[in-house]
Design a protein around this motif. Structure first.
Motif, PDB file in Angstrom:
ATOM      1  N   ARG A  27       5.622 -49.207  23.922  1.00 57.92           N
ATOM      2  CA  ARG A  27       5.089 -50.586  23.482  1.00 57.92           C
ATOM      3  C   ARG A  27       5.874 -51.781  23.554  1.00 57.92           C
ATOM      4  NH1 ARG A  27       3.646 -46.396  21.084  1.00 57.92           N
ATOM      5  NH2 ARG A  27       1.533 -46.485  20.062  1.00 57.92           N
ATOM      6  N   ALA A  28       7.274 -51.510  23.930  1.00 59.94           N
ATOM      7  CA  ALA A  28       8.224 -52.500  24.150  1.00 59.94           C
ATOM      8  C   ALA A  28       7.891 -53.151  25.384  1.00 59.94           C
ATOM      9  CB  ALA A  28       9.646 -52.034  24.491  1.00 59.94           C
ATOM     10  N   ALA A  29       7.369 -52.507  26.702  1.00 61.60           N
ATOM     11  CA  ALA A  29       7.093 -53.278  27.647  1.00 61.60           C
ATOM     12  C   ALA A  29       5.884 -54.137  27.378  1.00 61.60           C
ATOM     13  CB  ALA A  29       6.823 -52.224  28.941  1.00 61.60           C
ATOM     14  N   CYS A  30       5.183 -53.898  26.561  1.00 62.60           N
ATOM     15  CA  CYS A  30       4.055 -54.856  26.202  1.00 62.60           C
ATOM     16  C   CYS A  30       4.090 -56.087  25.429  1.00 62.60           C
ATOM     17  CB  CYS A  30       2.980 -53.970  25.452  1.00 62.60           C
ATOM     18  SG  CYS A  30       2.143 -52.281  26.616  1.00 62.60           S
ATOM     19  N   ILE A  31       5.037 -55.913  24.630  1.00 58.11           N
ATOM     20  CA  ILE A  31       5.546 -56.826  23.684  1.00 58.11           C
ATOM     21  C   ILE A  31       6.568 -57.884  24.000  1.00 58.11           C
ATOM     22  CG2 ILE A  31       4.465 -55.798  21.694  1.00 58.11           C
ATOM     23  CD1 ILE A  31       7.360 -55.415  20.722  1.00 58.11           C
ATOM     24  N   ALA A  32       7.354 -57.343  25.003  1.00 58.07           N
ATOM     25  CA  ALA A  32       8.608 -58.456  25.453  1.00 58.07           C
ATOM     26  C   ALA A  32       8.029 -58.997  26.491  1.00 58.07           C
ATOM     27  CB  ALA A  32       9.748 -57.383  26.052  1.00 58.07           C
ATOM     28  N   GLU A  33       8.294 -60.447  26.472  1.00 61.88           N
ATOM     29  CA  GLU A  33       7.886 -61.439  27.426  1.00 61.88           C
ATOM     30  C   GLU A  33       9.093 -61.360  28.480  1.00 61.88           C
ATOM     31  OE1 GLU A  33       6.389 -64.971  25.655  1.00 61.88           O
ATOM     32  OE2 GLU A  33       4.844 -63.919  24.457  1.00 61.88           O
ATOM     33  N   ALA A  34       8.535 -62.231  29.585  1.00 63.30           N
ATOM     34  CA  ALA A  34       9.675 -62.319  30.674  1.00 63.30           C
ATOM     35  C   ALA A  34      11.007 -63.350  29.953  1.00 63.30           C
ATOM     36  CB  ALA A  34       9.074 -63.081  31.607  1.00 63.30           C
ATOM     37  N   GLY A  35      11.870 -62.964  30.420  1.00 64.53           N
ATOM     38  CA  GLY A  35      13.128 -63.701  30.082  1.00 64.53           C
ATOM     39  C   GLY A  35      13.656 -63.594  28.594  1.00 64.53           C
ATOM     40  N   MET A  36      13.179 -62.499  27.733  1.00 61.98           N
ATOM     41  CA  MET A  36      13.326 -62.247  26.410  1.00 61.98           C
ATOM     42  C   MET A  36      14.674 -61.257  26.290  1.00 61.98           C
ATOM     43  SD  MET A  36       9.758 -62.229  24.359  1.00 61.98           S
ATOM     44  CE  MET A  36      10.626 -63.026  22.836  1.00 61.98           C
ATOM     45  N   ARG A  37      14.792 -60.531  27.476  1.00 64.26           N
ATOM     46  CA  ARG A  37      16.077 -59.636  27.356  1.00 64.26           C
ATOM     47  C   ARG A  37      15.951 -58.572  26.262  1.00 64.26           C
ATOM     48  NH1 ARG A  37      21.402 -63.396  27.836  1.00 64.26           N
ATOM     49  NH2 ARG A  37      22.510 -61.214  27.282  1.00 64.26           N
ATOM     50  N   PRO A  38      14.917 -57.818  26.263  1.00 67.99           N
ATOM     51  CA  PRO A  38      14.669 -56.954  25.075  1.00 67.99           C
ATOM     52  C   PRO A  38      15.871 -55.913  25.216  1.00 67.99           C
ATOM     53  CG  PRO A  38      13.287 -56.536  26.820  1.00 67.99           C
ATOM     54  CD  PRO A  38      13.918 -57.783  27.311  1.00 67.99           C
ATOM     55  N   ARG A  39      16.105 -55.014  23.887  1.00 60.48           N
ATOM     56  CA  ARG A  39      17.083 -54.405  24.135  1.00 60.48           C
ATOM     57  C   ARG A  39      16.961 -53.396  22.752  1.00 60.48           C
ATOM     58  NH1 ARG A  39      20.133 -58.778  23.895  1.00 60.48           N
ATOM     59  NH2 ARG A  39      20.815 -59.532  21.940  1.00 60.48           N
ATOM     60  N   LEU A  40      16.949 -52.302  22.686  1.00 63.31           N
ATOM     61  CA  LEU A  40      16.889 -51.286  21.674  1.00 63.31           C
ATOM     62  C   LEU A  40      18.159 -50.543  21.239  1.00 63.31           C
ATOM     63  CD1 LEU A  40      14.972 -50.016  19.518  1.00 63.31           C
ATOM     64  CD2 LEU A  40      14.683 -48.112  21.063  1.00 63.31           C
ATOM     65  N   SER A  41      18.808 -50.630  20.116  1.00 59.61           N
ATOM     66  CA  SER A  41      19.938 -49.686  19.890  1.00 59.61           C
ATOM     67  C   SER A  41      19.909 -48.822  18.543  1.00 59.61           C
ATOM     68  CB  SER A  41      21.212 -50.846  19.907  1.00 59.61           C
ATOM     69  OG  SER A  41      20.925 -51.852  18.763  1.00 59.61           O
ATOM     70  N   ARG A  42      20.785 -48.099  18.429  1.00 57.95           N
ATOM     71  CA  ARG A  42      20.746 -47.163  17.268  1.00 57.95           C
ATOM     72  C   ARG A  42      22.011 -47.237  16.260  1.00 57.95           C
ATOM     73  NH1 ARG A  42      20.515 -41.123  19.057  1.00 57.95           N
ATOM     74  NH2 ARG A  42      22.663 -41.189  20.376  1.00 57.95           N
ATOM     75  N   LEU A  43      22.024 -47.196  15.082  1.00 54.14           N
ATOM     76  CA  LEU A  43      23.198 -46.959  14.384  1.00 54.14           C
ATOM     77  C   LEU A  43      24.168 -45.793  14.626  1.00 54.14           C
ATOM     78  CD1 LEU A  43      24.673 -48.539  11.837  1.00 54.14           C
ATOM     79  CD2 LEU A  43      23.529 -46.602  10.389  1.00 54.14           C
ATOM     80  N   ALA A  44      25.294 -45.958  14.778  1.00 52.16           N
ATOM     81  CA  ALA A  44      26.344 -45.042  15.437  1.00 52.16           C
ATOM     82  C   ALA A  44      27.491 -45.157  14.610  1.00 52.16           C
ATOM     83  CB  ALA A  44      26.780 -45.273  16.930  1.00 52.16           C
ATOM     84  N   GLY A  45      28.370 -43.968  14.950  1.00 47.89           N
ATOM     85  CA  GLY A  45      29.573 -43.786  14.026  1.00 47.89           C
ATOM     86  C   GLY A  45      29.439 -43.219  12.731  1.00 47.89           C
ATOM     87  N   ALA A  46      30.438 -43.416  11.662  1.00 50.06           N
ATOM     88  CA  ALA A  46      30.484 -42.827  10.587  1.00 50.06           C
ATOM     89  C   ALA A  46      29.140 -43.124   9.802  1.00 50.06           C
ATOM     90  CB  ALA A  46      31.575 -43.262   9.720  1.00 50.06           C
ATOM     91  N   LEU A  47      28.639 -44.264   9.692  1.00 45.41           N
ATOM     92  CA  LEU A  47      27.587 -44.753   8.999  1.00 45.41           C
ATOM     93  C   LEU A  47      26.133 -44.078   8.949  1.00 45.41           C
ATOM     94  CD1 LEU A  47      28.023 -48.549   8.615  1.00 45.41           C
ATOM     95  CD2 LEU A  47      28.236 -46.891   6.883  1.00 45.41           C
ATOM     96  N   ALA A  48      26.037 -43.864  10.582  1.00 50.94           N
ATOM     97  CA  ALA A  48      24.946 -42.793  11.020  1.00 50.94           C
ATOM     98  C   ALA A  48      25.165 -41.414  10.740  1.00 50.94           C
ATOM     99  CB  ALA A  48      24.690 -43.240  12.553  1.00 50.94           C
ATOM    100  N   ALA A  49      26.166 -41.086  10.783  1.00 53.17           N
ATOM    101  CA  ALA A  49      26.657 -39.659  10.297  1.00 53.17           C
ATOM    102  C   ALA A  49      26.175 -39.449   8.983  1.00 53.17           C
ATOM    103  CB  ALA A  49      27.909 -39.156  10.789  1.00 53.17           C
TER     104      ALA A  49
END
Length: 112
Positions: A27-49
């Motif tokens: 879905r990301a390719a469909c919703i992000a428009e040109a120039g919007m610099r889309p990125r997906l990240s996840r919680l990491a470290g002790a909080l995620a664990a």
């Protein structure tokens, strides 16, 4: 002129994280428009664990706050509805809008 970031944080059960990532990539390719610099990240470290769920953040950027809000309403909202249908009720999301601030001015202006 400022720069704005629209953040959507998704929370899914840990065992559904990869399913969500695969689902969202379609879905990301469909919703992000040109120039919007889309990125997906996840919680990491002790909080995620220590957490029972996984948090993933999707962000896009724009020079126009109005354009970003229009994009969120027209492009992102349908995806959020589909997310809740596909992953709920044991899933959640929340959205935030940020204005990017410069760190260039003021550094060193105040003694520590």
């Amino acid at each position: 002129m400022g720069r704005f970031i629209y953040n959507t944080t998704f929370v899914v059960e840990k065992d559904k994280e990869q399913r969500f990532v695969d689902w969202f990539r379609l879905r990301a390719a469909c919703i992000a428009e040109a120039g919007m610099r889309p990125r997906l990240s996840r919680l990491a470290g002790a909080l995620a664990a220590e957490s029972e769920a996984q948090s993933l953040a999707f962000q896009v950027e724009s020079d126009s706050e109005e354009a970003l809000q229009k994009w969120a309403y027209e492009s992102l909202e349908p995806v959020l509805g589909q997310f809740m249908r596909d992953f709920g009720p044991d899933a959640a999301y929340f959205c935030s809008e940020f204005e990017v601030l410069s760190l260039d001015s003021g550094i060193g202006a105040m003694p520590l």
